[in-house]
Design a protein around this motif. Sequence first.
Motif, mmCIF file in Angstrom:
data_model
loop_
_atom_site.group_PDB
_atom_site.id
_atom_site.type_symbol
_atom_site.label_atom_id
_atom_site.label_comp_id
_atom_site.label_asym_id
_atom_site.label_seq_id
_atom_site.Cartn_x
_atom_site.Cartn_y
_atom_site.Cartn_z
ATOM 1 N N GLU A 1 0.996 -1.197 -0.049
ATOM 2 C CA GLU A 1 -0.110 -0.109 0.137
ATOM 3 C C GLU A 1 0.823 1.217 -0.029
ATOM 4 O OE1 GLU A 1 -3.422 2.448 2.573
ATOM 5 O OE2 GLU A 1 -2.736 0.476 3.212
ATOM 6 N N ALA A 2 0.403 2.076 -0.879
ATOM 7 C CA ALA A 2 1.244 3.614 -0.956
ATOM 8 C C ALA A 2 0.230 4.324 -0.541
ATOM 9 C CB ALA A 2 1.964 3.711 -2.414
ATOM 10 N N PHE A 3 0.396 4.955 0.618
ATOM 11 C CA PHE A 3 -0.536 6.035 1.095
ATOM 12 C C PHE A 3 -0.153 7.573 0.672
ATOM 13 C CE2 PHE A 3 -2.459 8.571 4.460
ATOM 14 C CZ PHE A 3 -4.050 8.464 4.057
ATOM 15 N N TYR A 4 -1.098 8.130 0.162
ATOM 16 C CA TYR A 4 -0.752 9.540 -0.205
ATOM 17 C C TYR A 4 -1.596 10.349 0.393
ATOM 18 C CZ TYR A 4 2.063 7.433 -4.035
ATOM 19 O OH TYR A 4 3.159 6.774 -4.541
ATOM 20 N N PRO A 5 -1.318 11.411 1.552
ATOM 21 C CA PRO A 5 -2.484 12.330 2.218
ATOM 22 C C PRO A 5 -2.708 13.302 1.373
ATOM 23 C CG PRO A 5 -0.522 11.758 3.628
ATOM 24 C CD PRO A 5 0.090 11.189 2.261
ATOM 25 N N ALA A 6 -3.932 13.772 1.775
ATOM 26 C CA ALA A 6 -4.608 14.948 1.125
ATOM 27 C C ALA A 6 -3.570 16.199 0.915
ATOM 28 C CB ALA A 6 -6.119 15.364 1.577
ATOM 29 N N GLY A 7 -3.227 16.510 -0.183
ATOM 30 C CA GLY A 7 -2.708 17.774 -0.448
ATOM 31 C C GLY A 7 -0.949 17.456 -0.514
ATOM 32 N N GLY A 8 -0.800 16.414 -0.248
ATOM 33 C CA GLY A 8 0.762 15.981 -0.226
ATOM 34 C C GLY A 8 1.353 15.699 -1.614
ATOM 35 N N TRP A 9 2.471 16.165 -1.761
ATOM 36 C CA TRP A 9 3.404 16.075 -2.877
ATOM 37 C C TRP A 9 4.808 15.040 -2.428
ATOM 38 C CZ3 TRP A 9 4.597 19.468 -7.482
ATOM 39 C CH2 TRP A 9 3.596 20.190 -7.963
ATOM 40 N N GLN A 10 4.585 13.845 -2.733
ATOM 41 C CA GLN A 10 5.469 13.082 -1.839
ATOM 42 C C GLN A 10 5.607 11.526 -2.626
ATOM 43 O OE1 GLN A 10 2.989 12.856 1.563
ATOM 44 N NE2 GLN A 10 3.150 10.400 1.602
ATOM 45 N N VAL A 11 6.765 10.875 -2.025
ATOM 46 C CA VAL A 11 7.302 9.812 -2.885
ATOM 47 C C VAL A 11 6.871 8.391 -1.662
ATOM 48 C CG1 VAL A 11 9.057 8.355 -3.566
ATOM 49 C CG2 VAL A 11 9.124 10.643 -4.089
ATOM 50 N N GLU A 12 6.123 7.741 -2.205
ATOM 51 C CA GLU A 12 6.116 6.360 -1.445
ATOM 52 C C GLU A 12 6.809 5.203 -2.099
ATOM 53 O OE1 GLU A 12 4.286 6.314 1.673
ATOM 54 O OE2 GLU A 12 4.611 8.324 1.334
ATOM 55 N N GLY A 13 7.602 4.314 -1.229
ATOM 56 C CA GLY A 13 8.262 3.316 -2.083
ATOM 57 C C GLY A 13 9.144 2.313 -1.190
ATOM 58 N N MET A 14 10.072 2.038 -1.473
ATOM 59 C CA MET A 14 10.857 0.844 -0.777
ATOM 60 C C MET A 14 12.393 1.049 -1.056
ATOM 61 S SD MET A 14 9.220 -1.694 -3.584
ATOM 62 C CE MET A 14 7.982 -0.355 -3.374
ATOM 63 N N ALA A 15 13.132 0.450 -0.189
ATOM 64 C CA ALA A 15 14.452 0.505 -0.076
ATOM 65 C C ALA A 15 15.103 -0.998 0.107
ATOM 66 C CB ALA A 15 15.108 1.416 0.683
ATOM 67 N N ASP A 16 16.566 -0.855 -0.152
ATOM 68 C CA ASP A 16 17.157 -2.019 0.058
ATOM 69 C C ASP A 16 18.542 -1.661 0.373
ATOM 70 O OD1 ASP A 16 18.499 -4.521 0.312
ATOM 71 O OD2 ASP A 16 18.449 -5.018 -1.850
ATOM 72 N N TRP A 17 18.816 -1.544 1.888
ATOM 73 C CA TRP A 17 20.361 -0.909 2.386
ATOM 74 C C TRP A 17 20.865 -2.198 2.690
ATOM 75 C CZ3 TRP A 17 20.114 3.648 0.377
ATOM 76 C CH2 TRP A 17 18.938 4.431 0.572
ATOM 77 N N ASN A 18 20.265 -3.392 2.665
ATOM 78 C CA ASN A 18 20.961 -4.249 3.356
ATOM 79 C C ASN A 18 21.496 -5.481 2.241
ATOM 80 O OD1 ASN A 18 20.116 -3.405 5.755
ATOM 81 N ND2 ASN A 18 18.168 -4.050 5.318
ATOM 82 N N THR A 19 22.427 -6.552 2.850
ATOM 83 C CA THR A 19 22.620 -7.958 1.841
ATOM 84 C C THR A 19 21.423 -8.657 2.189
ATOM 85 O OG1 THR A 19 23.709 -8.608 3.986
ATOM 86 C CG2 THR A 19 25.074 -7.343 2.219
ATOM 87 N N PRO A 20 21.266 -9.606 1.264
ATOM 88 C CA PRO A 20 21.844 -9.651 -0.228
ATOM 89 C C PRO A 20 21.140 -8.818 -1.088
ATOM 90 C CG PRO A 20 20.116 -11.241 0.233
ATOM 91 C CD PRO A 20 20.117 -10.447 1.525
ATOM 92 N N GLY A 21 20.811 -7.707 -0.830
ATOM 93 C CA GLY A 21 20.100 -6.949 -1.922
ATOM 94 C C GLY A 21 21.155 -5.895 -2.813
ATOM 95 N N LYS A 22 21.074 -4.555 -2.475
ATOM 96 C CA LYS A 22 21.753 -3.627 -3.585
ATOM 97 C C LYS A 22 21.691 -4.434 -4.848
ATOM 98 C CE LYS A 22 24.356 -2.274 0.609
ATOM 99 N NZ LYS A 22 25.728 -2.073 1.404
ATOM 100 N N PHE A 23 20.759 -3.887 -5.388
ATOM 101 C CA PHE A 23 20.623 -4.515 -6.841
ATOM 102 C C PHE A 23 21.371 -3.759 -7.824
ATOM 103 C CE2 PHE A 23 16.984 -4.653 -10.257
ATOM 104 C CZ PHE A 23 17.410 -6.162 -10.773
ATOM 105 N N ALA A 24 22.191 -4.604 -8.200
ATOM 106 C CA ALA A 24 23.321 -4.101 -9.330
ATOM 107 C C ALA A 24 22.914 -4.123 -10.719
ATOM 108 C CB ALA A 24 24.504 -4.932 -9.020
ATOM 109 N N TYR A 25 23.298 -3.286 -11.407
ATOM 110 C CA TYR A 25 23.068 -3.503 -13.013
ATOM 111 C C TYR A 25 23.425 -5.043 -13.445
ATOM 112 C CZ TYR A 25 23.101 -2.781 -18.010
ATOM 113 O OH TYR A 25 22.904 -2.928 -19.166
#
Length: 418
Positions: A288-312
């Motif tokens: 779920e990406a929740f965007y409050p009324a009137g907001g200009w914002q980014v909703e998303g996900m991240a991967d700061w850990n191993t085994p992630g860090k998605f390489a090209y």
Amino acid sequence: MKKEILKSKKLYCVLSALIVFGFAACKKEHSNLVGGTGAPVITSVATAGKSKTDTLVTTVTTYDANGVATTVIDSNKTHNSVIPFDSTTTEGKKQNQYVIKGKNLGSVTGVSFNGVSAYFNPALVSDNTIIVSIPQNIPTGASVSNKLVVTTLHGSASFNFTVLTPPPTISKVSDYSFTAGSQITLSGVSFATVTSVGLKGSTATATIVSQVDTQMVIKMPTAAISRANLVFTYASGTATSTQEFIDLDNSYQIFVNNNYENGWFDNSWAHPSGISTTTSHSGTSSIEAFYPAGGWQVEGMADWNTPGKFAYNADYKYFTFWVKGGTVNHTLVLVGDQMVGGYGQVQNANAYAAQLISVPAKVWTFYKIPLGAPSSTNPNLLNFWANGTPAQQLGFFLQGQSGDVDEAIYFDEMAFVK
């Protein structure tokens, strides 16, 4: 007086004869039946015609003031025409036209294929031929009679003739992505005679759960492929779907099977963004990406850990996902930490084509976005690693709100596909 009576009798006789003749003539004209009075006979069936493309050679000769001729030949023009094509056959395709040949056919009253009547135009009937089209509703397959029957005023004739089953054709699917054991519903035509469903480029086959002519449910197999078209084996041969299906088990997964994968996690700004059981496209949960009324914002996900860090990796060709809209239609901007503009508020006017995600309200929509190399400047390719590798953030920016309302948008089956 006697002469007048005789004249009256003669006139009466003439009128009577004319009336009888008139009734007979009317009956003949109404029935429009002609031909021999013997039992009908079918000797063969032929295709009615074919299209021919000819090259036209045009020769133009002109003369100058001294009478010297100049000839120009133009052979680059083409001409399409329908020409007679007397190709006898014992097989026919639905909605194609055929010529039934024989004798004593002129008084035809009915033509049927596999017990179902076919319309014929009396104007296209002679005592030796009937031109007829095979209707779409003719049954086909192993359980039918494979008989052509012509009925006339003087009997009927039967002829061995097979109406070919049209290839299975998909018009709608429940899912373009799958994991081993998941089910996909296919809607379209000609599924009733399908005996197996394979994956192009693989020896794996799906399990047919249920099937009728207009719908089939299949259970997807374990396979060693990333993407594949379906291959149907059916009554008249094999056919390959135009639709391509994604094997998520062999993809780089972001969110599949109700959870984040490969070290990715919720990186949202607003509550209650994150994993939600409110709705899903496959399974029981989605993002779920929740965007409050009137907001200009980014909703998303991240991967700061191993085994992630998605390489090209140049092997990855598509970024795919399902998205369900909120209360009104929106356009999101897909952003990432290594993309042009970074992970932030990239406004619609500044985004390139592959970043713009149209999200219709309240329905699930499938996206399959082609990926580009880091050096690519093609606006239709998603350059996910434009600024370097690895990528560690992925999100969706919503520029304002239509109607200034709280909005929830959902994502499911998100992956990078080879």
